[in-house]
Design a protein around this motif. Structure first.
Motif, PDB file in Angstrom:
ATOM      1  N   ALA A 243      35.540  42.305  36.609  1.00  0.00           N
ATOM      2  CA  ALA A 243      34.611  42.405  37.417  1.00  0.00           C
ATOM      3  C   ALA A 243      34.605  41.289  38.769  1.00  0.00           C
ATOM      4  CB  ALA A 243      33.177  41.911  36.803  1.00  0.00           C
ATOM      5  N   ASN A 244      35.628  40.284  38.450  1.00  0.00           N
ATOM      6  CA  ASN A 244      36.032  39.275  39.550  1.00  0.00           C
ATOM      7  C   ASN A 244      36.979  39.836  40.356  1.00  0.00           C
ATOM      8  OD1 ASN A 244      34.456  37.356  38.074  1.00  0.00           O
ATOM      9  ND2 ASN A 244      35.936  36.705  36.747  1.00  0.00           N
ATOM     10  N   LEU A 245      37.522  41.022  40.225  1.00  0.00           N
ATOM     11  CA  LEU A 245      38.581  41.508  41.127  1.00  0.00           C
ATOM     12  C   LEU A 245      37.992  42.585  42.298  1.00  0.00           C
ATOM     13  CD1 LEU A 245      41.516  41.941  38.651  1.00  0.00           C
ATOM     14  CD2 LEU A 245      41.284  40.104  40.497  1.00  0.00           C
ATOM     15  N   GLY A 246      36.359  42.952  41.791  1.00  0.00           N
ATOM     16  CA  GLY A 246      35.938  43.768  42.851  1.00  0.00           C
ATOM     17  C   GLY A 246      35.152  44.864  42.320  1.00  0.00           C
ATOM     18  N   PHE A 247      34.827  45.813  43.004  1.00  0.00           N
ATOM     19  CA  PHE A 247      33.946  46.936  42.495  1.00  0.00           C
ATOM     20  C   PHE A 247      34.534  47.901  41.135  1.00  0.00           C
ATOM     21  CE2 PHE A 247      31.897  51.404  43.560  1.00  0.00           C
ATOM     22  CZ  PHE A 247      30.875  51.029  43.025  1.00  0.00           C
TER      23      PHE A 247
ATOM     24  N   MET B 192      38.302  51.680  38.009  1.00  0.00           N
ATOM     25  CA  MET B 192      38.498  52.628  36.721  1.00  0.00           C
ATOM     26  C   MET B 192      39.104  53.808  37.618  1.00  0.00           C
ATOM     27  SD  MET B 192      35.617  52.355  34.274  1.00  0.00           S
ATOM     28  CE  MET B 192      34.018  52.348  35.154  1.00  0.00           C
ATOM     29  N   ILE B 193      38.649  54.126  38.967  1.00  0.00           N
ATOM     30  CA  ILE B 193      39.414  55.165  39.545  1.00  0.00           C
ATOM     31  C   ILE B 193      40.764  55.162  39.723  1.00  0.00           C
ATOM     32  CG2 ILE B 193      39.392  56.634  41.642  1.00  0.00           C
ATOM     33  CD1 ILE B 193      36.343  56.315  41.884  1.00  0.00           C
ATOM     34  N   LEU B 194      41.200  54.022  40.040  1.00  0.00           N
ATOM     35  CA  LEU B 194      42.523  53.545  40.381  1.00  0.00           C
ATOM     36  C   LEU B 194      43.448  53.614  38.796  1.00  0.00           C
ATOM     37  CD1 LEU B 194      42.477  50.528  42.419  1.00  0.00           C
ATOM     38  CD2 LEU B 194      43.234  52.893  43.483  1.00  0.00           C
TER      39      LEU B 194
ATOM     40  N   MET C 278      40.917  44.654  43.523  1.00  0.00           N
ATOM     41  CA  MET C 278      42.110  45.139  43.386  1.00  0.00           C
ATOM     42  C   MET C 278      42.729  45.000  42.197  1.00  0.00           C
ATOM     43  SD  MET C 278      43.994  47.362  44.857  1.00  0.00           S
ATOM     44  CE  MET C 278      45.529  48.053  45.067  1.00  0.00           C
ATOM     45  N   LEU C 279      43.553  45.773  41.398  1.00  0.00           N
ATOM     46  CA  LEU C 279      44.199  45.404  40.014  1.00  0.00           C
ATOM     47  C   LEU C 279      45.291  44.307  40.422  1.00  0.00           C
ATOM     48  CD1 LEU C 279      44.076  49.063  38.740  1.00  0.00           C
ATOM     49  CD2 LEU C 279      42.581  47.285  38.072  1.00  0.00           C
ATOM     50  N   SER C 280      45.835  43.589  39.367  1.00  0.00           N
ATOM     51  CA  SER C 280      46.815  42.778  39.483  1.00  0.00           C
ATOM     52  C   SER C 280      47.976  43.613  39.059  1.00  0.00           C
ATOM     53  CB  SER C 280      46.635  41.566  38.506  1.00  0.00           C
ATOM     54  OG  SER C 280      46.380  41.960  37.014  1.00  0.00           O
ATOM     55  N   LEU C 281      49.239  43.194  39.323  1.00  0.00           N
ATOM     56  CA  LEU C 281      50.379  43.725  38.912  1.00  0.00           C
ATOM     57  C   LEU C 281      50.655  43.982  37.608  1.00  0.00           C
ATOM     58  CD1 LEU C 281      52.987  45.172  39.757  1.00  0.00           C
ATOM     59  CD2 LEU C 281      54.177  43.045  39.807  1.00  0.00           C
ATOM     60  N   GLU C 282      50.170  42.862  36.778  1.00  0.00           N
ATOM     61  CA  GLU C 282      50.474  42.707  35.443  1.00  0.00           C
ATOM     62  C   GLU C 282      49.500  43.917  34.870  1.00  0.00           C
ATOM     63  OE1 GLU C 282      49.600  39.441  31.604  1.00  0.00           O
ATOM     64  OE2 GLU C 282      49.474  39.104  33.904  1.00  0.00           O
ATOM     65  N   THR C 283      48.262  43.858  35.393  1.00  0.00           N
ATOM     66  CA  THR C 283      47.296  45.031  34.741  1.00  0.00           C
ATOM     67  C   THR C 283      47.875  46.323  34.916  1.00  0.00           C
ATOM     68  OG1 THR C 283      45.393  43.498  34.910  1.00  0.00           O
ATOM     69  CG2 THR C 283      44.961  45.861  34.951  1.00  0.00           C
ATOM     70  N   ILE C 284      48.647  46.706  36.149  1.00  0.00           N
ATOM     71  CA  ILE C 284      49.037  47.830  36.508  1.00  0.00           C
ATOM     72  C   ILE C 284      49.996  48.167  35.553  1.00  0.00           C
ATOM     73  CG2 ILE C 284      50.148  49.279  38.369  1.00  0.00           C
ATOM     74  CD1 ILE C 284      48.633  47.891  40.173  1.00  0.00           C
ATOM     75  N   ILE C 285      51.029  47.477  35.297  1.00  0.00           N
ATOM     76  CA  ILE C 285      52.162  47.644  34.607  1.00  0.00           C
ATOM     77  C   ILE C 285      51.892  47.790  32.932  1.00  0.00           C
ATOM     78  CG2 ILE C 285      54.429  46.372  33.373  1.00  0.00           C
ATOM     79  CD1 ILE C 285      54.636  45.018  36.173  1.00  0.00           C
ATOM     80  N   THR C 286      50.890  47.119  32.531  1.00  0.00           N
ATOM     81  CA  THR C 286      50.436  46.961  31.103  1.00  0.00           C
ATOM     82  C   THR C 286      49.639  48.276  30.717  1.00  0.00           C
ATOM     83  OG1 THR C 286      50.305  44.721  30.922  1.00  0.00           O
ATOM     84  CG2 THR C 286      49.015  46.038  29.320  1.00  0.00           C
ATOM     85  N   PHE C 287      48.957  48.588  31.810  1.00  0.00           N
ATOM     86  CA  PHE C 287      48.057  49.936  31.664  1.00  0.00           C
ATOM     87  C   PHE C 287      49.034  51.073  31.855  1.00  0.00           C
ATOM     88  CE2 PHE C 287      45.603  53.443  33.593  1.00  0.00           C
ATOM     89  CZ  PHE C 287      44.916  53.548  32.665  1.00  0.00           C
TER      90      PHE C 287
END
Length: 208
Positions: free
Chosen positions: A140-144, A149-151, A1-10
């Motif tokens: 890669a450490n956060l899962g598939f 990438m779909i998310l 699952m993506l981290s909140l920081e990654t989501i906000i940055t992206f």
């Protein structure tokens, strides 16, 4: 699952990228002025549906073909450029009658939706952009990874809807100005046609 920081940055990066002038938002701007904000919104939904195609292509590795195969890249961009020229020809020879953007029974919104899809999926640069952009935010450490990438692709689509939708809503109000006279509508047709030709030339000259 993506981290909140990654989501906000992206998501922030996606909003900024959507704001950068390019073929898609120019397409939305032109269509919204030409036929009103509802038409522009249908183009937006079509373009974003096309982004689903590119997201899946990157997730499944199909986009690599456009990055490594000159033939595949060239064929797809020629199809895209040809379609844009076809749109330019249609608009150039369109009737100069006024358009009622509030209640127009003659606008085929389904056709506009499909037009957005075709324009987006026939631009190989979008797949290559996704191929370069999305993996930067995966771990890669956060899962598939393909699921990540779909998310990310879905987040990019949401950002695109917000930005392009705003463009359609704001520019659509300008259509009423151009619909006040037959001459202004004729001028708008010619300008819109020129924009599509310019986009076609730009796409045709795009290098891999």
């Amino acid at each position: 699952m993506l981290s909140l920081e990654t989501i906000i940055t992206f998501f922030s990066a996606s909003l900024l990228l959507a704001l950068v002038p390019g073929p898609d938002n120019i397409f939305v701007l032109t269509q919204s002025i030409f036929q009103g904000k509802k038409s522009g919104l249908m183009i937006v939904f079509g373009l974003c549906t096309g982004l689903i195609f590119h997201t899946m292509a990157v997730s499944l590795g199909v986009a690599v073909i456009f990055q490594t195969s000159v033939i595949a890249f060239t064929i797809l961009k020629i199809i895209g450029a040809g379609y844009l020229l076809y749109l330019a020809w249609q608009i150039f020879h369109a009737s100069s009658e006024k358009i009622d953007t509030k209640n127009n029974k003659f606008i085929d919104y389904k056709k506009l939706y499909y037009r957005g899809i075709i324009m987006n999926i026939t631009n190989p640069k979008v797949s290559i952009f996704f191929l370069a952009f999305l993996p930067q935010f995966t771990n890669a450490n956060l899962g598939f990874v393909p699921f990540q990438m779909i998310l990310l692709g879905m987040l990019f689509i949401i950002a695109t809807v917000l930005v392009f939708g705003s463009i359609a809503l704001l520019s659509g109000t300008l259509a009423n100005v151009f619909n006040k006279s037959e001459n202004s509508q004729m001028i708008l047709n010619k300008l819109a046609s020129f924009v599509f030709v310019a986009l076609a030339v730009k796409l045709a000259m795009t290098k891999q």
